[in-house]
Design a protein around this motif. Structure first.
Motif, PDB file in Angstrom:
ATOM      1  N   LEU A  13       0.818  -1.219   0.000  1.00 56.29           N
ATOM      2  CA  LEU A  13       0.000   0.000   0.000  1.00 56.29           C
ATOM      3  C   LEU A  13       0.851   1.267   0.000  1.00 56.29           C
ATOM      4  O   LEU A  13       0.389   2.323  -0.419  1.00 56.29           O
ATOM      5  CB  LEU A  13      -0.952  -0.004   1.194  1.00 56.29           C
ATOM      6  N   GLY A  14       2.086   1.168   0.441  1.00 62.88           N
ATOM      7  CA  GLY A  14       2.962   2.333   0.477  1.00 62.88           C
ATOM      8  C   GLY A  14       3.618   2.649  -0.855  1.00 62.88           C
ATOM      9  O   GLY A  14       4.228   3.703  -1.018  1.00 62.88           O
ATOM     10  N   ALA A  15       3.472   1.745  -1.815  1.00 56.27           N
ATOM     11  CA  ALA A  15       4.102   1.953  -3.121  1.00 56.27           C
ATOM     12  C   ALA A  15       3.288   2.935  -3.960  1.00 56.27           C
ATOM     13  O   ALA A  15       2.062   2.950  -3.913  1.00 56.27           O
ATOM     14  CB  ALA A  15       4.228   0.621  -3.852  1.00 56.27           C
ATOM     15  N   GLY A  16       3.984   3.742  -4.710  1.00 55.21           N
ATOM     16  CA  GLY A  16       3.318   4.646  -5.640  1.00 55.21           C
ATOM     17  C   GLY A  16       2.964   5.982  -5.031  1.00 55.21           C
ATOM     18  O   GLY A  16       3.267   6.282  -3.878  1.00 55.21           O
ATOM     19  N   ASP A  17       2.317   6.778  -5.823  1.00 55.81           N
ATOM     20  CA  ASP A  17       1.926   8.139  -5.470  1.00 55.81           C
ATOM     21  C   ASP A  17       0.667   8.108  -4.609  1.00 55.81           C
ATOM     22  O   ASP A  17      -0.283   7.379  -4.910  1.00 55.81           O
ATOM     23  CB  ASP A  17       1.658   8.916  -6.763  1.00 55.81           C
ATOM     24  N   ARG A  18       0.659   8.913  -3.579  1.00 55.14           N
ATOM     25  CA  ARG A  18      -0.505   8.991  -2.691  1.00 55.14           C
ATOM     26  C   ARG A  18      -1.765   9.381  -3.464  1.00 55.14           C
ATOM     27  O   ARG A  18      -2.869   8.951  -3.143  1.00 55.14           O
ATOM     28  CB  ARG A  18      -0.231  10.019  -1.582  1.00 55.14           C
ATOM     29  N   ARG A  19      -1.622  10.199  -4.467  1.00 55.79           N
ATOM     30  CA  ARG A  19      -2.775  10.698  -5.213  1.00 55.79           C
ATOM     31  C   ARG A  19      -3.343   9.679  -6.199  1.00 55.79           C
ATOM     32  O   ARG A  19      -4.365   9.927  -6.826  1.00 55.79           O
ATOM     33  CB  ARG A  19      -2.397  11.984  -5.955  1.00 55.79           C
ATOM     34  N   ALA A  20      -2.668   8.553  -6.361  1.00 51.77           N
ATOM     35  CA  ALA A  20      -3.140   7.482  -7.244  1.00 51.77           C
ATOM     36  C   ALA A  20      -3.610   6.311  -6.381  1.00 51.77           C
ATOM     37  O   ALA A  20      -3.428   6.319  -5.166  1.00 51.77           O
ATOM     38  CB  ALA A  20      -2.009   7.051  -8.171  1.00 51.77           C
ATOM     39  N   LEU A  21      -4.178   5.326  -7.004  1.00 46.62           N
ATOM     40  CA  LEU A  21      -4.680   4.165  -6.260  1.00 46.62           C
ATOM     41  C   LEU A  21      -3.576   3.209  -5.839  1.00 46.62           C
ATOM     42  O   LEU A  21      -3.786   2.388  -4.946  1.00 46.62           O
ATOM     43  CB  LEU A  21      -5.721   3.411  -7.075  1.00 46.62           C
ATOM     44  N   GLY A  22      -2.424   3.292  -6.469  1.00 50.92           N
ATOM     45  CA  GLY A  22      -1.353   2.370  -6.126  1.00 50.92           C
ATOM     46  C   GLY A  22      -1.829   0.933  -6.273  1.00 50.92           C
ATOM     47  O   GLY A  22      -2.435   0.563  -7.280  1.00 50.92           O
ATOM     48  N   HIS A  23      -1.577   0.127  -5.271  1.00 49.81           N
ATOM     49  CA  HIS A  23      -1.975  -1.289  -5.286  1.00 49.81           C
ATOM     50  C   HIS A  23      -3.295  -1.526  -4.554  1.00 49.81           C
ATOM     51  O   HIS A  23      -3.605  -2.667  -4.180  1.00 49.81           O
ATOM     52  CB  HIS A  23      -0.871  -2.145  -4.650  1.00 49.81           C
TER      53      HIS A  23
END
Length: 175
Positions: A13-23
């Motif tokens: 859940l910590g992967a990716g941009d906060r503003r996107a859904l990520g995983h």
């Protein structure tokens, strides 16, 4: 140290941009396939990393949209998280799930108090979500319709355009 499952979810859940859904969608699917992940997913809502919290909130909403009953045993904890955590993604997503659960009178009153506070709070997104949740609870007979109508009347006078717009849509039965 969080449990192994919580830690694994936290990393995803910590992967990716906060503003996107990520995983979030992937974690939601895993949770639907294995409901034993629900407590670990909810634990991620209390993480210090705002990205983890954001993506966890979106995963919770996705699970709740399909199978809200998975969260019924955790309703009290979710209300507490909604009450204690100020991050707007929690205020946006948790009311959507909480509005679909069942409550005794005391817990319904507690949820209503939290939703009223959010409706009057600084986040327009959380306020709009809280209004919609109270509307849904009124529709289901869990909250008295007059309480909802009073909240709508207050929201119509809100200086926040998004809140006033949501109130208008709710009055028209469109939100």
């Amino acid at each position: 140290m969080p449990g192994d499952v919580t830690h694994r979810l936290r990393l995803a859940l910590g992967a990716g941009d906060r503003r996107a859904l990520g995983h979030a969608t992937e974690i939601a699917r895993q949770t639907l396939d294995n409901p034993l992940l629900v407590p670990d997913l909810l634990a991620c809502l209390c993480d210090d990393d705002e990205t983890v919290v954001s993506h966890a909130a979106h995963a919770v909403m996705q699970v709740g949209a399909q199978t809200p009953g998975l969260f019924q045993p955790h309703a009290a904890a979710m209300i507490d998280i909604l009450d204690r955590r100020a991050q707007w993604e929690i205020g946006e997503q948790l009311p959507k799930v909480l509005a679909e659960l069942d409550y005794d009178a005391a817990r319904a009153e507690r949820l209503l108090a939290v939703l009223r506070r959010l409706a009057a709070g600084p986040s327009a997104i959380a306020a709009a979500s809280a209004l919609s949740a109270v509307g849904r609870l009124a529709e289901r007979g869990i909250v008295v319709r007059q309480v909802f109508e009073l909240l709508i009347a207050d929201a119509l006078r809100s200086p926040k355009k998004a809140v006033a717009a949501r109130a208008r849509r709710l009055m028209e039965g469109r939100a």
